[in-house]
Design a protein around this motif. Structure first.
Motif, PDB file in Angstrom:
ATOM      1  N   TYR A 181     -18.543  27.510  -9.429  1.00 50.31           N
ATOM      2  CA  TYR A 181     -17.560  27.730 -10.495  1.00 50.31           C
ATOM      3  C   TYR A 181     -16.997  26.388 -10.974  1.00 50.31           C
ATOM      4  O   TYR A 181     -16.591  25.557 -10.160  1.00 50.31           O
ATOM      5  CB  TYR A 181     -16.431  28.600  -9.951  1.00 50.31           C
ATOM      6  CG  TYR A 181     -15.313  28.858 -10.930  1.00 50.31           C
ATOM      7  CD1 TYR A 181     -15.348  29.939 -11.790  1.00 50.31           C
ATOM      8  CD2 TYR A 181     -14.208  28.013 -10.985  1.00 50.31           C
ATOM      9  CE1 TYR A 181     -14.321  30.179 -12.687  1.00 50.31           C
ATOM     10  CE2 TYR A 181     -13.178  28.239 -11.876  1.00 50.31           C
ATOM     11  CZ  TYR A 181     -13.238  29.325 -12.718  1.00 50.31           C
ATOM     12  OH  TYR A 181     -12.214  29.549 -13.606  1.00 50.31           O
ATOM     13  N   PRO A 182     -16.946  26.131 -12.297  1.00 49.54           N
ATOM     14  CA  PRO A 182     -17.306  26.994 -13.426  1.00 49.54           C
ATOM     15  C   PRO A 182     -18.697  26.714 -13.993  1.00 49.54           C
ATOM     16  O   PRO A 182     -18.929  26.913 -15.179  1.00 49.54           O
ATOM     17  CB  PRO A 182     -16.234  26.628 -14.441  1.00 49.54           C
ATOM     18  CG  PRO A 182     -16.020  25.163 -14.235  1.00 49.54           C
ATOM     19  CD  PRO A 182     -16.219  24.914 -12.761  1.00 49.54           C
ATOM     20  N   LEU A 183     -19.612  26.250 -13.166  1.00 51.53           N
ATOM     21  CA  LEU A 183     -20.983  25.996 -13.602  1.00 51.53           C
ATOM     22  C   LEU A 183     -21.921  27.074 -13.055  1.00 51.53           C
ATOM     23  O   LEU A 183     -23.081  26.800 -12.772  1.00 51.53           O
ATOM     24  CB  LEU A 183     -21.434  24.613 -13.118  1.00 51.53           C
ATOM     25  CG  LEU A 183     -20.592  23.431 -13.605  1.00 51.53           C
ATOM     26  CD1 LEU A 183     -20.929  22.165 -12.820  1.00 51.53           C
ATOM     27  CD2 LEU A 183     -20.807  23.192 -15.079  1.00 51.53           C
ATOM     28  N   ASP A 184     -21.407  28.280 -12.931  1.00 52.33           N
ATOM     29  CA  ASP A 184     -22.124  29.325 -12.209  1.00 52.33           C
ATOM     30  C   ASP A 184     -22.691  30.385 -13.139  1.00 52.33           C
ATOM     31  O   ASP A 184     -22.384  30.439 -14.327  1.00 52.33           O
ATOM     32  CB  ASP A 184     -21.187  29.982 -11.189  1.00 52.33           C
ATOM     33  CG  ASP A 184     -19.949  30.556 -11.866  1.00 52.33           C
ATOM     34  OD1 ASP A 184     -19.577  30.046 -12.928  1.00 52.33           O
ATOM     35  OD2 ASP A 184     -19.367  31.524 -11.336  1.00 52.33           O
ATOM     36  N   ARG A 185     -23.518  31.219 -12.548  1.00 53.06           N
ATOM     37  CA  ARG A 185     -24.026  32.450 -13.150  1.00 53.06           C
ATOM     38  C   ARG A 185     -23.706  33.593 -12.203  1.00 53.06           C
ATOM     39  O   ARG A 185     -23.812  33.430 -10.985  1.00 53.06           O
ATOM     40  CB  ARG A 185     -25.536  32.368 -13.382  1.00 53.06           C
ATOM     41  CG  ARG A 185     -25.944  31.482 -14.547  1.00 53.06           C
ATOM     42  CD  ARG A 185     -27.464  31.397 -14.610  1.00 53.06           C
ATOM     43  NE  ARG A 185     -27.918  30.771 -15.826  1.00 53.06           N
ATOM     44  CZ  ARG A 185     -28.000  29.461 -16.019  1.00 53.06           C
ATOM     45  NH1 ARG A 185     -27.635  28.630 -15.035  1.00 53.06           N
ATOM     46  NH2 ARG A 185     -28.423  28.954 -17.167  1.00 53.06           N
ATOM     47  N   GLN A 186     -23.329  34.727 -12.777  1.00 47.42           N
ATOM     48  CA  GLN A 186     -22.959  35.878 -11.963  1.00 47.42           C
ATOM     49  C   GLN A 186     -23.842  37.072 -12.332  1.00 47.42           C
ATOM     50  O   GLN A 186     -24.113  37.307 -13.507  1.00 47.42           O
ATOM     51  CB  GLN A 186     -21.482  36.235 -12.162  1.00 47.42           C
ATOM     52  CG  GLN A 186     -20.510  35.123 -11.795  1.00 47.42           C
ATOM     53  CD  GLN A 186     -20.588  34.745 -10.324  1.00 47.42           C
ATOM     54  OE1 GLN A 186     -21.015  35.539  -9.476  1.00 47.42           O
ATOM     55  NE2 GLN A 186     -20.202  33.510 -10.018  1.00 47.42           N
ATOM     56  N   THR A 187     -24.259  37.803 -11.316  1.00 49.28           N
ATOM     57  CA  THR A 187     -25.050  39.016 -11.507  1.00 49.28           C
ATOM     58  C   THR A 187     -24.183  40.224 -11.168  1.00 49.28           C
ATOM     59  O   THR A 187     -23.776  40.395 -10.016  1.00 49.28           O
ATOM     60  CB  THR A 187     -26.300  39.006 -10.625  1.00 49.28           C
ATOM     61  OG1 THR A 187     -27.097  37.863 -10.949  1.00 49.28           O
ATOM     62  CG2 THR A 187     -27.125  40.261 -10.843  1.00 49.28           C
ATOM     63  N   CYS A 188     -23.899  41.031 -12.177  1.00 48.93           N
ATOM     64  CA  CYS A 188     -23.109  42.252 -12.004  1.00 48.93           C
ATOM     65  C   CYS A 188     -24.029  43.465 -12.124  1.00 48.93           C
ATOM     66  O   CYS A 188     -24.977  43.452 -12.910  1.00 48.93           O
ATOM     67  CB  CYS A 188     -21.982  42.322 -13.040  1.00 48.93           C
ATOM     68  SG  CYS A 188     -20.754  40.986 -12.871  1.00 48.93           S
TER      69      CYS A 188
END
Length: 481
Positions: A181-188
């Motif tokens: 964070y804040p250079l991330d990717r999230q899988t929902c």
């Protein structure tokens, strides 16, 4: 000619003429008479009343399997995401508004379409037919839309196919890994599972064409929906195996927002804290105010960032950034404390040097006076000897002793000062060490500390930025792959 024959000919002629005229006029007259049309709406009502009779249709019983077999009922599902109002990092959840559709075949609902005049029947009450017991396993909150009327319908096709469509709003959990964070990717994930029917009775399948759709021109707050992927997720419990479908949504965080709101302000605070290196060491109020203000501002910025994120057990990329920036600002404040101490120490040392010089001058004056007294005494003795006096007393000449208190004049006064700094003096013509020759231009220790800090702090901060961005951008790229 027999009698009566001529009369028959006269009678037959008008009859045939009448028949011909009737044949021509009758179709024209019948065509102009309005025919009674089939009332389609009335037929739809009759069909619904017929196929939904309680003695013929029981919604508690599931439809038969494919081709009328006793196999499981196949339910085909597709979704359309209309918007994502919120994606919360603090609560680790996201909300969405979607159109949910289910399709299955119930042969008990077949009917006559009257040669294609009835394409499908529409129901606004879905509880009149059998419904799959699907639920969203990771749902936290949800509600239907009832403005202006309930946003739901059921379509029954002539072959018994049923289409169920509803518009719903959901808030679903989304466990996040915030290390980048804040250079991330999230899988929902959005998971759909049967509650009571096992796979022996009910099976969910994704639609073959466009199982998931996304509304055009959809804008997400601080995220970009990069891609989505459908999958199966059958659940096995103590009571059996239940059919399950899920869609994985990959969100990429918009970095420009955090660059403007966090990274650039932190850089500016760190650079402002370096201004104290160019202020005079005696400007204590100015340097203290500058250092404390930047430190408190940086601490407030860090607190605001942490309040918007959940407390996690690992270190995030933003924690490394704010922690190092806070360290640089705090280091600038400590640097002034060191400069202030060195300045007071230099002032005390100069005072001692001045006192020692004054004492040396007084001692030299005393020695000169003693020398003059000795010379006067020797002149008196000499004059008496010239007068022929035989008896005279000779006073011993005063002995000048070096008691070890006086300084060696051949040694510079500032040699002990250079020794205290650990820097040896170099000759003017010695160019072997440019650093020492340059640093020797600043006589006081406080000035030297400020000058060194002007170089070390920016170089260290630039080196930190190089390591930070190369590390986390590389990890972001590897995660994307």
């Amino acid at each position: 000619m027999p009698p009566g024959t001529g009369g028959m000919k006269k009678t037959t002629g008008p009859v045939w003429l009448f028949i011909v005229c009737l044949t021509i006029v009758l179709p024209i007259v019948l065509a102009q008479i309005p025919q009674a049309k089939t009332n389609v709406r009335e037929k739809e009502k009759q069909i619904l009343d017929k196929i939904l009779q309680p003695n013929l249709y029981d919604r508690r019983i599931r439809p038969s399997g494919a081709n009328g077999t006793d196999g499981p009922t196949i339910v085909v599902i597709n979704l359309m995401f209309r918007s994502f109002p919120t994606i919360s990092d603090n609560k680790m959840e996201y909300s969405t508004i979607l159109t949910f559709r289910e399709e299955w075949l119930d042969e008990r609902l077949k009917y006559n379409d009257f040669n294609g005049k009835i394409k499908y029947l529409t129901l606004t009450d879905p509880y009149k037919v059998w419904m799959p017991d699907l639920f969203f396993s990771n749902e936290r909150e949800g509600h239907f839309h009832d403005i202006i009327v309930p946003n739901v319908y059921v379509r029954i096709f002539p072959n018994g196919a049923v289409l169920y469509s509803i518009r719903i709003s959901l808030t679903l959990s989304c466990p996040m890994n915030l290390k980048l964070y804040p250079l991330d990717r999230q899988t929902c994930t959005l998971s759909m599972i049967s509650y009571g029917w096992t796979t022996e009775d009910l099976v969910f399948q994704w639609k073959q064409i466009d199982p998931v759709q996304v509304a055009r021109n959809m804008h997400l707050p601080r995220f970009i929906l990069e891609k989505f992927q459908t999958d199966l997720c059958n659940s096995i419990t103590n009571t059996g195996e239940y059919s399950c479908l899920k869609v994985n949504l990959l969100f990429k965080r918009e970095f420009s927002y955090y660059l403007i709101q966090i990274y650039i302000p932190c850089c500016m605070l760190v650079i402002v804290s370096w201004v104290s290196f160019w202020l005079d060491s005696n400007a204590v109020p100015a340097r203290v105010s500058l250092g404390v203000t930047t430190l408190l501002t940086m601490a407030t910025q860090t607190t605001g960032i942490n309040n918007s994120l959940p407390p996690v057990s690992y270190t995030k990329a933003i924690d490394v950034w704010t922690g190092v920036c806070l360290t640089f600002v705090f280091g600038a404040l400590l640097e002034f404390a060191l400069v202030n101490y060195a300045s007071r120490s230099d002032a005390h040392r100069e005072k001692l040097k001045k006192q020692r010089r004054q004492w040396e001058m007084e001692r030299e004056r005393d020695q000169q006076a003693m020398v003059m007294e000795a010379a006067a005494a020797a002149a008196v003795v000499e004059s008496r000897m010239d007068d022929g006096s035989t008896t005279f007393a000779m006073k011993p000449l005063p002995r000048l002793r070096n008691d070890g208190i006086t300084l060696d004049k051949s040694r510079p006064l500032h040699s002990s000062y250079d020794f205290h700094l650990g820097i040896r003096s170099s000759s003017v013509g010695n160019n072997s060490n440019c650093w020492r020759s340059w640093i020797s231009k600043f006589p006081s220790r406080s000035k030297r500390i400020d000058v060194i800090s002007r170089i070390i702090f920016p170089v260290m901060f630039a080196l930190f930025n190089l390591i930070y961005w190369s590390t986390y951008l590389f990890r972001e790229g590897s995660e994307e792959e």
